[in-house]
Design a protein around this motif. Structure first.
Motif, mmCIF file in Angstrom:
data_model
loop_
_atom_site.group_PDB
_atom_site.id
_atom_site.type_symbol
_atom_site.label_atom_id
_atom_site.label_comp_id
_atom_site.label_asym_id
_atom_site.label_seq_id
_atom_site.Cartn_x
_atom_site.Cartn_y
_atom_site.Cartn_z
ATOM 1 N N ALA A 150 15.811 17.384 23.331
ATOM 2 C CA ALA A 150 16.329 18.225 22.250
ATOM 3 C C ALA A 150 15.545 19.521 22.144
ATOM 4 O O ALA A 150 16.119 20.603 21.946
ATOM 5 C CB ALA A 150 16.277 17.460 20.927
ATOM 6 N N THR A 151 14.216 19.435 22.281
ATOM 7 C CA THR A 151 13.386 20.642 22.223
ATOM 8 C C THR A 151 13.732 21.599 23.357
ATOM 9 O O THR A 151 13.893 22.811 23.147
ATOM 10 C CB THR A 151 11.901 20.264 22.288
ATOM 11 N N GLU A 152 13.866 21.061 24.562
ATOM 12 C CA GLU A 152 14.166 21.914 25.717
ATOM 13 C C GLU A 152 15.555 22.541 25.606
ATOM 14 O O GLU A 152 15.743 23.715 25.940
ATOM 15 C CB GLU A 152 14.041 21.095 26.999
ATOM 16 N N LEU A 153 16.522 21.779 25.123
ATOM 17 C CA LEU A 153 17.862 22.332 24.941
ATOM 18 C C LEU A 153 17.874 23.397 23.852
ATOM 19 O O LEU A 153 18.525 24.439 23.978
ATOM 20 C CB LEU A 153 18.845 21.208 24.602
ATOM 21 N N SER A 154 17.139 23.150 22.768
ATOM 22 C CA SER A 154 17.065 24.138 21.694
ATOM 23 C C SER A 154 16.393 25.415 22.174
ATOM 24 O O SER A 154 16.805 26.527 21.806
ATOM 25 C CB SER A 154 16.309 23.544 20.504
ATOM 26 N N ARG A 155 15.375 25.288 23.017
ATOM 27 C CA ARG A 155 14.741 26.482 23.587
ATOM 28 C C ARG A 155 15.717 27.281 24.440
ATOM 29 O O ARG A 155 15.614 28.503 24.541
ATOM 30 C CB ARG A 155 13.532 26.067 24.434
ATOM 31 N N ALA A 156 16.659 26.573 25.067
ATOM 32 C CA ALA A 156 17.680 27.253 25.872
ATOM 33 C C ALA A 156 18.813 27.810 25.023
ATOM 34 O O ALA A 156 19.746 28.407 25.559
ATOM 35 C CB ALA A 156 18.242 26.283 26.916
ATOM 36 N N GLY A 157 18.747 27.630 23.703
ATOM 37 C CA GLY A 157 19.739 28.209 22.805
ATOM 38 C C GLY A 157 20.827 27.262 22.347
ATOM 39 O O GLY A 157 21.744 27.676 21.637
ATOM 40 N N TRP A 158 20.738 25.981 22.706
ATOM 41 C CA TRP A 158 21.766 25.013 22.309
ATOM 42 C C TRP A 158 21.413 24.402 20.962
ATOM 43 O O TRP A 158 20.266 24.040 20.712
ATOM 44 C CB TRP A 158 21.901 23.916 23.360
ATOM 45 N N THR A 159 22.405 24.268 20.093
ATOM 46 C CA THR A 159 22.215 23.638 18.796
ATOM 47 C C THR A 159 22.370 22.123 18.937
ATOM 48 O O THR A 159 23.365 21.651 19.478
ATOM 49 C CB THR A 159 23.227 24.192 17.772
ATOM 50 N N ILE A 160 21.395 21.385 18.441
ATOM 51 C CA ILE A 160 21.381 19.931 18.560
ATOM 52 C C ILE A 160 22.118 19.332 17.369
ATOM 53 O O ILE A 160 21.774 19.593 16.212
ATOM 54 C CB ILE A 160 19.945 19.396 18.615
ATOM 55 N N VAL A 161 23.123 18.508 17.642
ATOM 56 C CA VAL A 161 23.932 17.883 16.597
ATOM 57 C C VAL A 161 23.693 16.379 16.635
ATOM 58 O O VAL A 161 23.759 15.761 17.707
ATOM 59 C CB VAL A 161 25.431 18.189 16.787
ATOM 60 N N SER A 162 23.414 15.789 15.480
ATOM 61 C CA SER A 162 23.219 14.339 15.412
ATOM 62 C C SER A 162 23.536 13.868 13.998
ATOM 63 O O SER A 162 24.031 14.631 13.178
ATOM 64 C CB SER A 162 21.794 13.958 15.845
ATOM 65 N N GLY A 163 23.249 12.574 13.723
ATOM 66 C CA GLY A 163 23.745 11.965 12.505
ATOM 67 C C GLY A 163 22.727 11.579 11.464
ATOM 68 O O GLY A 163 23.054 10.829 10.534
ATOM 69 N N LEU A 164 21.463 12.048 11.578
ATOM 70 C CA LEU A 164 20.389 11.821 10.606
ATOM 71 C C LEU A 164 19.962 10.355 10.510
ATOM 72 O O LEU A 164 19.210 10.001 9.617
ATOM 73 C CB LEU A 164 20.773 12.355 9.214
ATOM 74 N N ALA A 165 20.405 9.503 11.398
ATOM 75 C CA ALA A 165 19.984 8.105 11.353
ATOM 76 C C ALA A 165 18.531 7.983 11.788
ATOM 77 O O ALA A 165 17.947 8.900 12.368
ATOM 78 C CB ALA A 165 20.885 7.256 12.258
ATOM 79 N N THR A 166 17.925 6.827 11.522
ATOM 80 C CA THR A 166 16.585 6.563 12.015
ATOM 81 C C THR A 166 16.614 6.465 13.539
ATOM 82 O O THR A 166 17.660 6.280 14.154
ATOM 83 C CB THR A 166 16.044 5.253 11.423
ATOM 84 N N GLY A 167 15.466 6.575 14.146
ATOM 85 C CA GLY A 167 15.381 6.421 15.593
ATOM 86 C C GLY A 167 15.723 7.688 16.342
ATOM 87 O O GLY A 167 15.190 8.766 16.073
#
Length: 384
Positions: A150-167
Motif C-alpha cells: 500500500a505504501t509503495e502504491l501510494s508513493r506511485a500516486g495510487w489511492t488505496i481503497v479498503s474497508g476499515l476492518a481489522t487486520g
C-alpha cells in the motif's frame, strides 16, 4: 448506467432537495435497481414523489408503488440528523447519483449506490484507486505485505481503497496514508459510527487526510448484511483489487469476484500450501488472478500512471490527532521515547528483529499511539 436528470449541489444545501433524496433512498420494500429505473424514467426524486399512482404502477407494479407512497421510518428525524451532520464539518457531503462529481468508475458498475455520505477529501473519488483487502486475522507477514505494498502504491500516486476492518484493511489504510495517493475507507455503518471501535483513531485520521465513505444512513449500526454491499463499492471504485490473505470463505473473495464482474483486475499474493489464510488467494490464482510478488507486478498490469494526488504528511499531523490512553508498559513505546526515531535505532534499543518490530509498530499505529513520519521515522503521539 446513466445519471438521473439534473445536478445536485455539492452538499445538498437545499432542505427540500435533501428531504427528497433521503425519502427516496432510505425506504424498505423498494430495491436500488427499481429506484434507479424510476430516476431514469422520471428524472429526480421530487418527480418520483409527485408522480401519480397510475404512472408508478406502470413503472414498478402495485406493491412497490404503494411502498413508494409511504415515507421511510423516522424520516423527519433522519432529515434533521443529516442536516446537522452536514453543518458540523466543512468536509462532509452527501453525494447523489445525479451529481456531476459522482465517481465515474462506480457509475459504470451494475449496482452503483444512489447516495453516498462522505467526510474528508472528496477529490480522491476522481483519483486512480486500487483496493487492498484480506483477512481480519492475518499473519505477521500478511500485515507487513499489505502495509508495504500500500505504501509503495501510494508513493506511485495510487489511492488505496479498503474497508476499515481489522487486520489487512487497517494495514492497507496506514500504508496509503504514508504518501501522496492517500486512502479511502468504505464502511458498512453510518459515518457517525466507527466499526470496529479499535479503529476510532484510524478513522479520524482518514477523515482528515483521506476520505471516509458510506452509503448507509447516519446512525446505522454494523449489520452483517451491510458488508457484502460495502464490498461492491470497494471493488467498483478501483482499477483493480489485491487480496493479500484470505480463507476460502472470506468476504475478500466476494470483493475480488465483484471486481472481476465489473471488468477490473484481480491480484493475489500466494502463500504457504499449509496456511488456511492462503487458500483464498490460491483459489483466485487458479481462477486467473495475477500473482503478485512485488509492487511492479501490479503496476505493470495496470500500465498507465495515475493522476497525482497532493497529500502533505507532516509531523504536525501527528501532534494534533487524538490518542488512546497513555501507557509505559509497552517495550516499544519505552524504547521510542518522545523524539522521532528510525527503525534501526529502535532495533538497537529493543533487540527485536525488523519484522517483529514492524508488526508491533503497525499495531501501535492502529491503536493511535505511534505515528509513522516521512523519512522512515516513528514518533510517539502526544499523550501516549
Amino acid at each position: 448506467m446513466t445519471r438521473a436528470a439534473g445536478r445536485v449541489g455539492a452538499a445538498l444545501a437545499q432542505p427540500d432537495e435533501l428531504d427528497a433524496w433521503l425519502r427516496l433512498v432510505h425506504r424498505t420494500g423498494v430495491g436500488r435497481g427499481t429506484l434507479r429505473r424510476l430516476l431514469a424514467a422520471l428524472g429526480s426524486p421530487a418527480a418520483v414523489a409527485s408522480a401519480d399512482d397510475a404512472a408508478l404502477r406502470v413503472l414498478v407494479g402495485e406493491r412497490q408503488a404503494e411502498a413508494l407512497r409511504q415515507p421511510p421510518d423516522d424520516h423527519a428525524e433522519r432529515v434533521a440528523a443529516t442536516g446537522a451532520w452536514l453543518a458540523g464539518h466543512p468536509q462532509r457531503r452527501v453525494l447523489t447519483l445525479a451529481d456531476a462529481d459522482y465517481p465515474p468508475a462506480l457509475l459504470q458498475t451494475a449496482d452503483p449506490p444512489l447516495l453516498l455520505y462522505l467526510q474528508g477529501r472528496s477529490e480522491l473519488l476522481a483519483a486512480a484507486g486500487i483496493a487492498i483487502v484480506g483477512s481480519r486475522k492475518p499473519t505477521p507477514q500478511g500485515l507487513d505485505n499489505a502495509h508495504r505494498l500500500a505504501t509503495e502504491l501510494s508513493r506511485a500516486g495510487w489511492t488505496i481503497v479498503s474497508g476499515l476492518a481489522t487486520g489487512i484493511d487497517g494495514a492497507a489504510h496506514l500504508g496509503g496514508l504514508q504518501a501522496i495517493g492517500s486512502t479511502i475507507a468504505v464502511v458498512g455503518t453510518g459515518l457517525d459510527q466507527v466499526y470496529p471501535r479499535a479503529h476510532r483513531a484510524l478513522a479520524q485520521r482518514i477523515a482528515e487526510e483521506g476520505l471516509m465513505l458510506s452509503e448507509f444512513a447516519l446512525g446505522m449500526p454494523p449489520l452483517q448484511a451491510h458488508f457484502p454491499q460495502r464490498n461492491r463499492i470497494i471493488a467498483g471504485l478501483t482499477r483493480g483489487t489485491l487480496v493479500v490473505e484470505a480463507a476460502l470463505r472470506s468476504g475478500s473473495l466476494i470483493t475480488a469476484r465483484q471486481a472481476a464482474e465489473a471488468g477490473r483486475e484481480v491480484f493475489a499474493i500466494p502463500g504457504s500450501i499449509h496456511s488456511a489464510q492462503a487458500r483464498g488467494c490460491h483459489a483466485l490464482l487458479r481462477e486467473g488472478a495475477k500473482l503478485v510478488e512485488t509492487v511492479d507486478d501490479i503496476l505493470e498490469e495496470l500500465g498507465t500512471q495515475p493522476r497525482q494526488a497532493t497529500l502533505d504528511l507532516t509531523i504536525a499531523h501527528a501532534a494534533v490527532l487524538p490518542s488512546v490512553a497513555p501507557t509505559d508498559d509497552d517495550e516499544v513505546l519505552r524504547a521510542l521515547g518522545h523524539d522521532p526515531a528510525t527503525l534501526d535505532a529502535l532495533m538497537a534499543r529493543c533487540g527485536w528483529s525488523a519484522s517483529a518490530l514492524n508488526v508491533r509498530l503497525m499495531e501501535l499505529e492502529l491503536d493511535g499511539l505511534v505515528a509513522r513520519l516521512p523519512g522512515g521515522l516513528f514518533q510517539r503521539r502526544q499523550g501516549a
